[in-house]
Design a protein around this motif. Structure first.
Motif, PDB file in Angstrom:
ATOM      1  N   LYS A 237      -5.136 -29.861 -20.234  1.00 47.86           N
ATOM      2  CA  LYS A 237      -4.791 -31.034 -21.035  1.00 47.86           C
ATOM      3  C   LYS A 237      -3.708 -30.684 -22.055  1.00 47.86           C
ATOM      4  O   LYS A 237      -2.699 -31.404 -22.176  1.00 47.86           O
ATOM      5  CB  LYS A 237      -6.058 -31.544 -21.763  1.00 47.86           C
ATOM      6  CG  LYS A 237      -5.815 -32.794 -22.596  1.00 47.86           C
ATOM      7  CD  LYS A 237      -7.103 -33.518 -22.923  1.00 47.86           C
ATOM      8  CE  LYS A 237      -7.685 -33.076 -24.254  1.00 47.86           C
ATOM      9  NZ  LYS A 237      -8.865 -33.865 -24.674  1.00 47.86           N
ATOM     10  N   VAL A 238      -3.908 -29.561 -22.740  1.00 44.19           N
ATOM     11  CA  VAL A 238      -2.924 -29.149 -23.753  1.00 44.19           C
ATOM     12  C   VAL A 238      -1.556 -28.913 -23.107  1.00 44.19           C
ATOM     13  O   VAL A 238      -0.530 -29.369 -23.598  1.00 44.19           O
ATOM     14  CB  VAL A 238      -3.425 -27.865 -24.480  1.00 44.19           C
ATOM     15  CG1 VAL A 238      -2.290 -27.216 -25.261  1.00 44.19           C
ATOM     16  CG2 VAL A 238      -4.574 -28.206 -25.403  1.00 44.19           C
ATOM     17  N   ALA A 239      -1.566 -28.244 -21.942  1.00 49.49           N
ATOM     18  CA  ALA A 239      -0.301 -27.942 -21.274  1.00 49.49           C
ATOM     19  C   ALA A 239       0.412 -29.228 -20.838  1.00 49.49           C
ATOM     20  O   ALA A 239       1.623 -29.379 -21.036  1.00 49.49           O
ATOM     21  CB  ALA A 239      -0.541 -27.039 -20.073  1.00 49.49           C
ATOM     22  N   LEU A 240      -0.341 -30.162 -20.258  1.00 50.40           N
ATOM     23  CA  LEU A 240       0.278 -31.407 -19.782  1.00 50.40           C
ATOM     24  C   LEU A 240       0.831 -32.233 -20.947  1.00 50.40           C
ATOM     25  O   LEU A 240       1.942 -32.761 -20.875  1.00 50.40           O
ATOM     26  CB  LEU A 240      -0.731 -32.229 -18.971  1.00 50.40           C
ATOM     27  CG  LEU A 240      -1.108 -31.607 -17.625  1.00 50.40           C
ATOM     28  CD1 LEU A 240      -2.169 -32.444 -16.910  1.00 50.40           C
ATOM     29  CD2 LEU A 240       0.120 -31.461 -16.731  1.00 50.40           C
ATOM     30  N   PHE A 241       0.044 -32.321 -22.038  1.00 50.45           N
ATOM     31  CA  PHE A 241       0.544 -33.087 -23.180  1.00 50.45           C
ATOM     32  C   PHE A 241       1.747 -32.395 -23.817  1.00 50.45           C
ATOM     33  O   PHE A 241       2.682 -33.061 -24.270  1.00 50.45           O
ATOM     34  CB  PHE A 241      -0.574 -33.303 -24.212  1.00 50.45           C
ATOM     35  CG  PHE A 241      -1.355 -34.551 -23.947  1.00 50.45           C
ATOM     36  CD1 PHE A 241      -0.970 -35.766 -24.497  1.00 50.45           C
ATOM     37  CD2 PHE A 241      -2.463 -34.528 -23.107  1.00 50.45           C
ATOM     38  CE1 PHE A 241      -1.688 -36.922 -24.225  1.00 50.45           C
ATOM     39  CE2 PHE A 241      -3.175 -35.676 -22.825  1.00 50.45           C
ATOM     40  CZ  PHE A 241      -2.805 -36.880 -23.379  1.00 50.45           C
TER      41      PHE A 241
ATOM     42  N   CYS B 245       7.577 -32.300 -24.695  1.00 49.18           N
ATOM     43  CA  CYS B 245       8.765 -31.455 -24.514  1.00 49.18           C
ATOM     44  C   CYS B 245       9.844 -32.106 -23.656  1.00 49.18           C
ATOM     45  O   CYS B 245      11.028 -32.001 -23.947  1.00 49.18           O
ATOM     46  CB  CYS B 245       8.341 -30.173 -23.806  1.00 49.18           C
ATOM     47  SG  CYS B 245       8.605 -28.721 -24.764  1.00 49.18           S
ATOM     48  N   LEU B 246       9.421 -32.740 -22.556  1.00 51.10           N
ATOM     49  CA  LEU B 246      10.355 -33.156 -21.515  1.00 51.10           C
ATOM     50  C   LEU B 246      11.416 -34.149 -22.012  1.00 51.10           C
ATOM     51  O   LEU B 246      12.610 -33.864 -21.932  1.00 51.10           O
ATOM     52  CB  LEU B 246       9.567 -33.698 -20.324  1.00 51.10           C
ATOM     53  CG  LEU B 246      10.320 -33.793 -19.014  1.00 51.10           C
ATOM     54  CD1 LEU B 246      10.869 -32.445 -18.586  1.00 51.10           C
ATOM     55  CD2 LEU B 246       9.407 -34.345 -17.918  1.00 51.10           C
TER      56      LEU B 246
ATOM     57  N   SER C  11       2.039 -25.689 -28.594  1.00 52.64           N
ATOM     58  CA  SER C  11       2.551 -25.298 -27.274  1.00 52.64           C
ATOM     59  C   SER C  11       3.936 -25.883 -27.037  1.00 52.64           C
ATOM     60  O   SER C  11       4.839 -25.204 -26.543  1.00 52.64           O
ATOM     61  CB  SER C  11       1.635 -25.829 -26.177  1.00 52.64           C
ATOM     62  OG  SER C  11       0.545 -24.984 -26.016  1.00 52.64           O
ATOM     63  N   ALA C  12       4.068 -27.161 -27.385  1.00 55.45           N
ATOM     64  CA  ALA C  12       5.335 -27.845 -27.153  1.00 55.45           C
ATOM     65  C   ALA C  12       6.458 -27.172 -27.935  1.00 55.45           C
ATOM     66  O   ALA C  12       7.550 -26.944 -27.399  1.00 55.45           O
ATOM     67  CB  ALA C  12       5.223 -29.319 -27.544  1.00 55.45           C
ATOM     68  N   VAL C  13       6.196 -26.839 -29.178  1.00 56.64           N
ATOM     69  CA  VAL C  13       7.226 -26.209 -30.008  1.00 56.64           C
ATOM     70  C   VAL C  13       7.631 -24.857 -29.417  1.00 56.64           C
ATOM     71  O   VAL C  13       8.811 -24.527 -29.320  1.00 56.64           O
ATOM     72  CB  VAL C  13       6.736 -26.051 -31.462  1.00 56.64           C
ATOM     73  CG1 VAL C  13       7.695 -25.178 -32.262  1.00 56.64           C
ATOM     74  CG2 VAL C  13       6.571 -27.411 -32.109  1.00 56.64           C
ATOM     75  N   MET C  14       6.635 -24.093 -28.979  1.00 48.34           N
ATOM     76  CA  MET C  14       6.937 -22.776 -28.422  1.00 48.34           C
ATOM     77  C   MET C  14       7.684 -22.883 -27.091  1.00 48.34           C
ATOM     78  O   MET C  14       8.516 -22.034 -26.761  1.00 48.34           O
ATOM     79  CB  MET C  14       5.629 -21.981 -28.206  1.00 48.34           C
ATOM     80  CG  MET C  14       4.909 -21.593 -29.483  1.00 48.34           C
ATOM     81  SD  MET C  14       5.953 -20.713 -30.657  1.00 48.34           S
ATOM     82  CE  MET C  14       6.216 -19.184 -29.775  1.00 48.34           C
ATOM     83  N   ALA C  15       7.368 -23.935 -26.313  1.00 44.06           N
ATOM     84  CA  ALA C  15       7.983 -24.078 -24.988  1.00 44.06           C
ATOM     85  C   ALA C  15       9.356 -24.741 -25.059  1.00 44.06           C
ATOM     86  O   ALA C  15      10.164 -24.619 -24.139  1.00 44.06           O
ATOM     87  CB  ALA C  15       7.065 -24.906 -24.091  1.00 44.06           C
ATOM     88  N   PHE C  16       9.615 -25.428 -26.175  1.00 43.99           N
ATOM     89  CA  PHE C  16      10.830 -26.252 -26.298  1.00 43.99           C
ATOM     90  C   PHE C  16      12.131 -25.503 -25.959  1.00 43.99           C
ATOM     91  O   PHE C  16      12.933 -25.981 -25.148  1.00 43.99           O
ATOM     92  CB  PHE C  16      10.886 -26.859 -27.699  1.00 43.99           C
ATOM     93  CG  PHE C  16      11.913 -27.929 -27.841  1.00 43.99           C
ATOM     94  CD1 PHE C  16      11.792 -29.127 -27.164  1.00 43.99           C
ATOM     95  CD2 PHE C  16      13.039 -27.734 -28.643  1.00 43.99           C
ATOM     96  CE1 PHE C  16      12.745 -30.119 -27.292  1.00 43.99           C
ATOM     97  CE2 PHE C  16      13.996 -28.719 -28.775  1.00 43.99           C
ATOM     98  CZ  PHE C  16      13.848 -29.908 -28.098  1.00 43.99           C
TER      99      PHE C  16
END
Lengths: 236, 358
Positions: free
Chosen positions: A17-21, A26-27, A100-105
């Motif tokens: 769930k965390v990864a998908l959100f 991010c996208l 997660s989003a910030v780190m993956a951005f």
């Protein structure tokens, strides 16, 4: 062995769930920022470029701490969010998704930008001579042609989310069922002396999830390449 | 009429043009690489913004620095065929063709006619990657036509193709000329292609116009020879098909001055044709030759005798309103005692006739 414990089930679904959100956040922003960095030129572009890459070079704990300062219940933005909309981000799965989003951005932006840079600008010019305005050019030419990069970026971001640890634990702590993703749960078990079985079980679950993502991305990439007409063997 | 008066100043390149081109027919932009040909049509298409100037096509102002007008590329209503085709790789041939089609305008020729004319029917559902270079250029041409352009720009559409593909594509472009009634600007550094297609020629050198005018005038201007790499002195004659005789394997072409006999043409009676006969392929006789295989013999009047390259002499020969050019040696002129005003016979073989697009 075959039946999963509640902690494992919770961690698995929470991680997913965390990864998908995190990808969902991010996208759209990542593609927009990548497009701006690839196509626009304006004063201060280097600043935006640097800002985007910051999470890549900073220790994750620092990122988590900054998020806590900004989005925590008493944080600058967090307090306002809580008072106006009654939204709490810190110490919830939403916070984990944001961390997660910030780190993956930066990974997302880099992949998409690379793909945008490699598109033949002549194709966009050709579309304009055929009467397409900027919006039509973007959605019918630029975006479809950058799909391989978008997919690569998404997979990178997804993988980054699966493995996100430092920023998450700093920002939203390690609460079973709420913020305890697979790596956090695994970390928990490794801190308990004695039987290693629970940790190894989590390790196997993580492996399966990661492999599943890789296979899915490969299938997707093949399909997209075929649609883009990139494999020369295809006829009819 | 197409008006293009503009300056493009770049660090390493300056283009300074003052052009008035006819609003119909094919105008060729000719010159070496770096002479500014492609930049010129990019300015017309709006892909390059000149530093200052004026661009208008048949009365519609597209760019005017004085009035602050700069119509966006997508609103200029032009068709552009690029050297490399630039087909969209992720779309099928059909989707490429329809990309620029406007919902409120029926293209002329129609979608169906364009697809048939360019021989694209069997490719419609393919992706561009599976097409040959020539096929891709045909799709690119179709795509440009179907967006109902007011002006068609073609940037060396044959340059990226090998000789065989060029020969394959050239007839399609000639056909366009017959059908379309919009002006075409055709960039090329191949004089052969230009002679085949163009009515007007603009010679560019180092970002300036060196010469412009009807193709035959420019090609026959001795000063221009160095730019074409060879002496092309020729007669360009406008004809129409008078009759076809497949049994005798000849076609008769009517021109202002008589009938030219040529090898058989696959064109219906009445179609306009332009032919070219090189000056060195025309011989002169002072008596009417008899019992000779040469089919084209015309009684002509010598208008001028002028020295040409390498000790040759060029004669302009008049019949009615048509000029033939004949290249002879000095010896022939002396032996035959040729003089301006004299009446002679011009002779050329059917096989010496090169058929051009009309």
């Amino acid at each position: 062995m075959l039946t999963l414990t509640q902690i494992e089930i919770d961690a698995f679904y929470l991680t997913l769930k965390v990864a998908l959100f995190s990808i969902a956040i991010c996208l759209p922003i990542g593609v927009t920022v990548a497009f701006i960095l690839s196509r626009a030129s304006f004063p201060g572009k280097w600043l935006l470029d640097g800002l985007v890459h910051l999470p890549l070079v900073m220790p994750p704990v620092v990122v988590g701490y900054i998020l806590l300062i900004l989005l925590g219940k008493r944080g600058i933005i967090g307090e306002w969010l809580f008072q106006t909309f009654d939204i709490t981000i810190a110490f919830s799965w939403k916070g984990a998704a944001i961390a997660s989003a910030v780190m993956a951005f930066p990974l997302m932006v880099r992949a998409v930008r690379l793909s945008l840079d490699s598109i033949d600008k002549g194709l966009e010019a050709a579309a304009r001579t055929l009467g397409a305005n900027n919006i039509k050019v973007f959605f019918t030419i630029t975006l479809p042609l950058s799909l391989p990069g978008v997919i690569a970026g998404t997979i990178l971001a997804f993988a980054r989310s699966l493995g996100e640890f430092g920023a998450t634990i700093t920002f939203v702590s390690n609460i079973p069922g709420e913020t305890q993703t697979l790596p956090l749960a695994l970390y928990n078990f490794t801190q308990i002396p004695g039987d290693q079985t629970p940790a190894i079980r989590l390790l196997i679950i993580s492996l399966i999830l990661a492999f599943g993502a890789l296979i899915a991305s490969d299938v997707l990439a093949r399909r997209v390449n075929k649609r883009l007409g990139l494999n020369a063997g295809e006829r009819d | 009429m197409i008006e293009a008066k503009f300056n493009v100043d770049r660090e390493d390149f300056t283009l300074q043009l003052d052009l008035e081109l006819p609003g119909t027919g094919v105008t060729a932009l000719f010159g070496q690489s770096g002479s500014g040909k492609t930049t010129t049509i990019n300015v017309l298409s709006g892909l390059i913004k000149p530093n200052y100037g004026l661009v208008s096509v048949n009365g519609k102002v597209l760019f005017d620095t004085d009035k602050g007008i700069n119509v966006a590329t997508e609103k200029r209503g032009l068709g552009y065929v690029f050297q490399e085709g630039r087909l969209f790789p992720h779309l099928t041939v059909e989707e490429n063709l329809l990309y620029g089609m406007k919902s409120n305008i029926d293209p002329f020729p129609s979608q169906k006619e364009t697809i048939e004319l360019l021989g694209l029917t069997k490719f419609l559902h393919r992706k561009p990657v599976s097409l040959s270079g020539g096929e891709r250029q045909r799709v690119a041409i179709g795509r440009a036509l179907l967006c109902s352009p007011q002006l068609l720009l073609m940037d060396e559409p044959l340059a990226a193709l090998d000789a065989a593909r060029k020969q394959e594509l050239l007839p399609y472009i000639s056909k366009l000329k017959d059908i379309l009634n919009i002006p075409i600007i055709y960039v090329s550094h191949q004089i052969q292609e230009i002679m085949n297609l163009a009515d007007t020629l603009v010679l560019l050198e180092n970002g300036r116009v060196l010469e412009q005018g009807p193709i035959d005038t420019i090609i026959n201007n001795p000063k221009m020879t160095p730019y074409f790499g060879e002496n092309l002195k020729s007669s360009f004659i406008k004809c129409s098909v008078e009759n076809n005789d497949p049994n005798a394997s000849v076609t008769k072409l009517a021109f202002d001055g008589g009938l030219i006999t040529t090898t058989v043409l696959n064109k219906p009676v009445g179609s306009p044709v332009r032919v070219r006969i090189r000056a060195q392929d025309i011989a002169v006789s002072i008596k009417q030759p008899q019992d000779i295989s040469i089919a084209n013999i015309f009684e002509v009047k010598i208008k001028t005798i002028e020295p040409s390259e390498e000790g040759f002499v060029d004669l302009s020969l008049i019949v009615k309103n048509t000029v033939f050019w004949a290249r002879l040696t000095k010896t022939s002129v002396t032996t035959l005692k040729l003089f301006p005003g004299g009446v002679v016979y011009a002779l050329f073989k059917s096989t010496a006739i090169e058929i051009l697009g009309h």
